[in-house]
Design an enzyme around this catalytic site. Structure first.
Site, PDB file in Angstrom:
ATOM      1  N   HIS A  32      -5.262   2.440  -5.587  1.00  0.00           N
ATOM      2  CA  HIS A  32      -3.892   2.033  -5.297  1.00  0.00           C
ATOM      3  C   HIS A  32      -3.219   2.833  -4.178  1.00  0.00           C
ATOM      4  O   HIS A  32      -2.643   2.256  -3.249  1.00  0.00           O
ATOM      5  CB  HIS A  32      -3.032   2.124  -6.559  1.00  0.00           C
ATOM      6  CG  HIS A  32      -1.672   1.517  -6.394  1.00  0.00           C
ATOM      7  ND1 HIS A  32      -1.485   0.196  -6.041  1.00  0.00           N
ATOM      8  CD2 HIS A  32      -0.417   2.054  -6.523  1.00  0.00           C
ATOM      9  CE1 HIS A  32      -0.188  -0.055  -5.951  1.00  0.00           C
ATOM     10  NE2 HIS A  32       0.486   1.052  -6.238  1.00  0.00           N
TER      11      HIS A  32
ATOM     12  N   VAL B 272       1.900   1.191  -0.515  1.00  0.00           N
ATOM     13  CA  VAL B 272       2.833   1.112   0.609  1.00  0.00           C
ATOM     14  C   VAL B 272       3.038  -0.364   0.932  1.00  0.00           C
ATOM     15  O   VAL B 272       2.073  -1.082   1.195  1.00  0.00           O
ATOM     16  CB  VAL B 272       2.299   1.869   1.837  1.00  0.00           C
ATOM     17  CG1 VAL B 272       3.237   1.679   3.022  1.00  0.00           C
ATOM     18  CG2 VAL B 272       2.125   3.342   1.520  1.00  0.00           C
TER      19      VAL B 272
ATOM     20  N   HIS C 108       5.872   6.813   0.677  1.00  0.00           N
ATOM     21  CA  HIS C 108       4.767   7.399  -0.104  1.00  0.00           C
ATOM     22  C   HIS C 108       3.892   8.329   0.731  1.00  0.00           C
ATOM     23  O   HIS C 108       2.695   8.461   0.474  1.00  0.00           O
ATOM     24  CB  HIS C 108       3.915   6.299  -0.729  1.00  0.00           C
ATOM     25  CG  HIS C 108       4.700   5.354  -1.590  1.00  0.00           C
ATOM     26  ND1 HIS C 108       5.369   5.772  -2.725  1.00  0.00           N
ATOM     27  CD2 HIS C 108       4.945   4.019  -1.462  1.00  0.00           C
ATOM     28  CE1 HIS C 108       5.977   4.722  -3.271  1.00  0.00           C
ATOM     29  NE2 HIS C 108       5.749   3.657  -2.534  1.00  0.00           N
TER      30      HIS C 108
ATOM     31  N   ASP D 194      -0.717  -2.745  -8.901  1.00  0.00           N
ATOM     32  CA  ASP D 194       0.638  -3.295  -8.983  1.00  0.00           C
ATOM     33  C   ASP D 194       0.585  -4.817  -9.065  1.00  0.00           C
ATOM     34  O   ASP D 194       0.761  -5.519  -8.068  1.00  0.00           O
ATOM     35  CB  ASP D 194       1.508  -2.821  -7.814  1.00  0.00           C
ATOM     36  CG  ASP D 194       2.020  -1.401  -8.027  1.00  0.00           C
ATOM     37  OD1 ASP D 194       1.683  -0.787  -9.052  1.00  0.00           O
ATOM     38  OD2 ASP D 194       2.764  -0.908  -7.152  1.00  0.00           O
TER      39      ASP D 194
END
Length: 435
Positions: A289, A327, A299, A173
């Site tokens: 990730h 997270v 999540h 991300d």
């Protein structure tokens, strides 16, 4: 009876102190940064960043608006006239109505370790400088995931810039472009001051998955812009790879590409782990990730399937530390395996708190699991200093009022020195060598 005001004040103070130290919650996320349009000459390099590219080599990546600009990098160990030049490759991509600039990737080297080099991209524009990592320990990693482009991102990057680190690790991300391709460009400009000076090693997250069925390929923006040393590590995909630096073997896995027992990633991982020499690289670190150990309500359970398939491989290979994002909070575990504390398992750290626009994940499951040591919903970054072959020092720095506050720290002893590697040698051979 008159109230005892001194005792009341003391009780209030203690309650405030307990709340601040055990359940600190960051303010709401800051707004996305505004990037005023600042046109550059069409051939001038933009979004410059570097990454490791095999033994003693660095890959320099940048973008130009001029598609005739050469993919060359000139470099030397002192500023001014350059004594070496390297020729690279280039690519570009289209995404709906968006057309990227010319994206250049050029590998320079061999380079001396722990040395400052001055370089120029494409034969013109500003001079940049980078510092190569040391050949031997100690070595320091800066670690943060889920960066985005907000005011908190800017604060996080400023704190990382103050850290004397050698390599930046980012478990997914990056830009939070989310289909808006120009935001890949603004992200590249935002991180350029840091990413042009130290290697940034990244892997993909869900926000890199900009897939439109029948129209665009998965990860086309990410793969075009952030080329990692997958070919150098024998991987068939830029979404997972490995590299070695000083005494550390680092594996970057993909949470959003196939990972079952019949997948290319699974087979590549088995082969890569089988080649790890713990005498040469006593530390084994893994990034991806989606966290496997997560007590946050956000999540929850998303990493369970990948964990069930791949954790036995990492356990057999005695992986020391696993770093994840996704997270938007921080959490550190004990050494664990199969969901329980295990002295021969990995330390799992979730650090998806770089400063993204979606905000923090404030809610945790209670009671706190036995494997979970420290958890907090705050923006921040981590620093991992590999001191020697047996000891590493991990610190997490909360962004508080724009100052990096060291809120969690721990000494980690390598599994090599604990004897776990020797104990599991037969198990490792059996699992990793199986067809």
């Amino acid at each position: 009876m008159e109230p005892d005001f001194p005792k009341l004040r003391l009780m209030v103070f203690l309650l405030i102190l307990v709340n601040v130290t055990s359940d600190y919650v960051r303010p709401l996320p800051r707004e996305d940064l505004e990037f005023p349009w600042n046109p550059k000459p069409s051939s001038e390099p933009q979004q410059v960043h570097i990454s490791l590219a095999g033994d003693k080599h660095i890959r320099v990546s940048w973008v130009t608006n001029d598609h005739s600009s050469p993919s060359t990098v000139k470099y030397r160990t002192s500023s001014g006239r350059y004594t070496s030049i390297a020729q690279g490759e280039s690519t570009s991509y289209g995404y709906l109505l968006y057309k990227s600039g010319k994206i250049h990737h050029t590998v320079i080297g061999p380079l001396e370790p722990n040395t400052v080099y001055f370089y120029q991209c494409g034969g013109q524009g500003p001079e940049f400088q980078l510092k190569t990592p040391p050949a031997q320990l100690p070595l320091t990693f800066a670690v943060v995931g889920d960066l985005g482009q907000t005011g908190w991102t800017k604060s996080t990057l400023e704190h990382i810039d103050k850290c004397k680190y050698d390599v930046h690790l980012l478990p997914g991300d990056l830009s939070y472009a989310d289909y808006m391709q120009h935001q890949w460009d603004t992200f590249g400009e935002l991180v350029e001051p840091l990413a042009s000076a130290r290697p940034w090693m990244v892997t993909e997250g869900n926000h890199e998955k900009e897939y439109i069925p029948l129209l665009t390929d998965r990860f086309v923006s990410y793969n075009s812009r952030w080329k990692m040393p997958f070919e150098e590590s024998g991987s068939p995909s830029n979404l997972y790879y490995s590299f070695e630096v000083a005494g550390v073997h680092v594996i970057m896995l993909g949470s959003y590409t196939d990972y079952d027992e019949y997948s290319n990633q699974y087979n590549w991982l088995k082969g890569d782990l089988a080649k790890v020499d713990r005498e040469r690289t006593p530390w084994l670190i893994v990034l991806f990730h989606v966290p496997w150990y997560n007590s946050n309500k956000a999540h929850q359970g998303e990493g369970d399937e990948m964990m069930a398939i791949m954790e036995p491989l990492l356990y057999a290979a005695s992986a020391d530390i696993v770093l994840a994002g996704h997270v938007h909070a921080y959490e550190r575990s004990k050494r664990s395996y199969a969901g329980k504390p295990d002295p021969c398992g990995a330390v799992h750290i979730t650090i998806g708190d770089g400063g993204n626009r979606e905000g923090l994940a404030h809610m945790y499951n209670n009671p706190q699991p036995e494997w979970s040591v420290f958890r907090e919903a705050s923006f921040g970054h981590g620093e991992l200093q590999i001191v020697n072959s047996t000891h590493a020092f991990w610190t997490w720095h909360r962004n508080e009022d724009d100052e990096p506050v060291k809120s969690d720290h721990v000494w980690i002893t390598s599994l090599v020195s604990s004897g776990c590697v020797a104990e599991k040698r037969h198990e490792q051979r059996k699992i990793l060598m199986a067809p």
